[in-house]
Design an enzyme around this catalytic site. Structure first.
Site, PDB file in Angstrom:
ATOM      1  N   GLU A   1       0.991  -1.267  -0.317  1.00 47.91           N
ATOM      2  CA  GLU A   1      -0.052   0.561   0.144  1.00 47.91           C
ATOM      3  C   GLU A   1       0.825   1.102   0.090  1.00 47.91           C
ATOM      4  OE1 GLU A   1      -3.031  -0.585  -1.244  1.00 47.91           O
ATOM      5  OE2 GLU A   1      -3.010  -2.652   0.052  1.00 47.91           O
ATOM      6  N   GLY A   2       2.114   0.916  -0.769  1.00 50.05           N
ATOM      7  CA  GLY A   2       2.765   2.288  -0.519  1.00 50.05           C
ATOM      8  C   GLY A   2       3.862   2.115   0.117  1.00 50.05           C
TER       9      GLY A   2
END
Length: 594
Positions: free
Chosen positions: A442-443
């Site tokens: 998620e980054g």
């Protein structure tokens, strides 16, 4: 063996004593979110996660998921499917979802302790329902009425689960490079073709259907990120009346073999002309994707928090039991053959580091969740916009810092066990392996840092930073005469002022050289996280002293805050020096000279 018991006392302290969540919920119109109801939710969530999910944590790590290559079916570890059935039967899947689609309509922040408990009890299992929430949010914001009716109800009830299908073998963060295609069909649907990787819960045996939210390109799409659309692609076809039909042309091609979270199915998903439906406007998929992504980023921050807390609990238990040597100042337990290792300063350093990061981080994460509720249901436009700006600013800090601290805490907790932490018997090495993924998906931390400095601070002119700094100053003014927090107010104000100055300096350098943003971003983010945590520790002391908490609880808060300010907050000095050193220290060395 690693165990877990939900820290209900500290969760309640965070929600009610520090954040005043009950009064906020009532003000926002959540009439049923009373203290009695919320206490019952916490108690039952603790029972479910402690007795059902936590015992399966080691099972999932040992067994992993299994793929049948002939059928593409994935079998989850023993007990996982049955635990999910209990989760659905208990109504947990729809706790914070809208009533009109079958949810219970509780505030978002009321579901955060449940999320923390799930992740602490069994991080791998928690990944299966995790992205259903992101898919739900995307469809709530951008789905057509029939899509909401057909997909939201089974998602919210937990009868189906959801995924986010973004990453491809050749592109991760740079989604402008994606190749998955969407061909329009005569019936208004689209044929989706391409391969997505790293798809959490892309295939499993929990439910009859899985709702994939897929980024793809239309035939006439412009190049780059401006040409990305979002599609809902179910595992089994779903018509516009919500009826489930035959298998769709989507299949799990393989499972990734990972460092940790073995019980979580991380899939390569192949779409071979699968039927899908456009969500939102053509070529506007990134807007909907960020709704899912921001939801997931806060959720992953809570994963770092949950794993940290479980690691701390086990390290604390072991440190109280393990006898080794005598305290340097003389025996503390003369009736025993040696003192427990908790008397030794270096062990206390590790335990207090974990305690400071976990308990302060809990407030950081819970507060961000509270901003979601305020941004959605605030009394007026100004309040909603302010909460939204603050939430956008806090999201990369929560995601990056709580996960980076998760790695640090699991490391420190394992270290308390010495060599016993490195072997599988105590379960600490699993926690350390599992925690590592949270800084990546998620980054990554680097992406969060660029988002914070490049977008949330410089591009948006520090809107959220200004809101947060105003909160800090208001707190300092209100507590000016409070002797209980006097020792923290000066350092907190000083760090806030330095933060402002650093931001201005980085902005000036970035105007002349854009590389300054990337060069400063990581250290700027970590500096920000430590100042945010300093604020929450000062507020913790003020709230505990004003509460009816027991004396030892108050002492725990006060002394941990002193430890934090004396031994962890000074890390900002190193980060500030790194930011001040500029981009040249990173960019002058030619790539071939490395």
């Amino acid at each position: 063996m690693s165990t877990y018991q939900a820290p209900l006392a500290d969760m309640r302290f965070a929600l009610f004593d520090v954040l005043g969540a009950e009064s906020v919920f009532q003000r926002l119109g959540y009439a049923e979110a009373t203290r009695d109801v919320l206490d019952a939710v916490l108690d039952e969530a603790a029972r479910f996660t402690g007795t059902v999910l936590a015992p399966l944590n080691a099972v999932g790590d040992r067994e992993g998921c299994k793929l049948d290559r002939d059928t593409g079916a994935v079998t989850t570890p023993a007990g996982f499917k049955q635990a999910y059935a209990q989760y659905v039967d208990g109504g947990w899947a729809g706790l914070t979802s809208p009533v009109e689609f079958g949810g219970q309509g509780m505030p978002h922040a009321a579901g955060v302790p449940l999320k923390e408990m799930i992740d602490a009890a069994n991080l791998s299992w928690g990944n299966f329902p995790l992205l259903s929430h992101g898919a739900t949010e995307a469809l709530l914001h951008y789905g057509e009425a029939w899509q909401q009716e057909a997909f939201l109800k089974p998602l919210i009830e937990g009868r189906w689960t959801g995924t986010m299908c973004l990453t491809e073998p050749h592109c991760g963060t740079d989604l402008g490079l994606l190749k998955t295609r969407a061909e329009p069909q005569a019936d208004g649907s689209y044929a989706i073709a391409g391969t997505k990787i790293f798809i959490t819960a892309g295939e499993h045996d929990f439910t009859d259907n899985i709702v994939h939210l897929v980024l793809a390109r239309l035939p006439d799409a412009p190049a780059g990120s401006k040409g990305i659309s979002l599609f809902v692609v179910p595992k089994r076809r779903v018509d516009r009346e919500g009826n489930m039909g035959e298998a769709n042309a989507v299949r799990c091609g393989s499972l990734e073999h990972k460092m940790g979270i073995h019980g979580s199915a991380t899939c390569v998903m192949n779409f071979d002309g699968a039927q899908g439906y456009l969500v939102g406007q053509p070529n506007k998929g990134l807007m909907a994707m960020f709704v899912m992504m921001n939801t997931a980023r806060l959720a992953v921050g809570l994963q770092g928090l949950g794993v940290s807390d479980r690691a701390l609990q086990n390290a604390l238990r072991y440190s109280r039991e393990r006898l080794q040597m005598r305290a340097l100042s003389g025996p503390k337990f003369p009736d025993k053959p040696a003192d427990p290792i908790i008397v030794h300063p270096d062990v206390r350093r590790m335990l207090l580091t974990c305690k400071a990061l976990v308990e302060g981080g809990r407030l950081m994460g819970y507060d961000a969740a509270l901003q979601v509720d305020i941004a959605t249901h605030g009394a007026d436009t100004a309040e909603r916009e302010q909460a939204d700006a603050l939430l956008g600013f806090l999201t990369p800090i929560v995601k990056a810092c709580l996960t980076e601290w998760g790695v640090e805490c699991t490391y420190n907790a394992l270290q308390c066990f010495g060599g016993h932490g490195y072997i599988a018997e105590h379960g600490m090495e699993q926690l350390a392996r599992d925690a590592r993924i949270t800084t990546l998906y998620e980054g990554t931390t680097g992406i969060q840092a660029l988002d914070l400095l490049g977008r949330k601070v410089l591009q948006m002119q520090g809107a959220g930073l200004k809101v947060f700094l105003a909160q800090v100053e208001k707190f300092c003014e209100e507590q000016a005469g409070n002797a209980a927090v006097a020792e923290f107010i000066g350092p907190l104000r000083e760090k806030a002022a330095q933060w402002q100055q650093m931001t201005v300096q980085v902005g000036k350098r970035a105007a002349a050289n854009p590389d300054e943003i990337g060069a400063a971003s990581y250290d700027y983010l970590m500096y920000s996280g430590y100042v945010v945590l300093a604020y929450w520790w000062a507020r913790s002391v003020a709230a505990s002293e004003a509460s009816s908490q027991p004396a030892d609880f108050k002492a725990g808060k006060r002394e941990t805050a002193r430890f934090y300010y004396g031994r962890i907050l000074p890390r900002t000095l190193a980060h500030a020096a790194a930011v001040a050193s500029g981009a040249d220290t990173l960019t002058t060395l030619e790539a071939d000279a490395f």
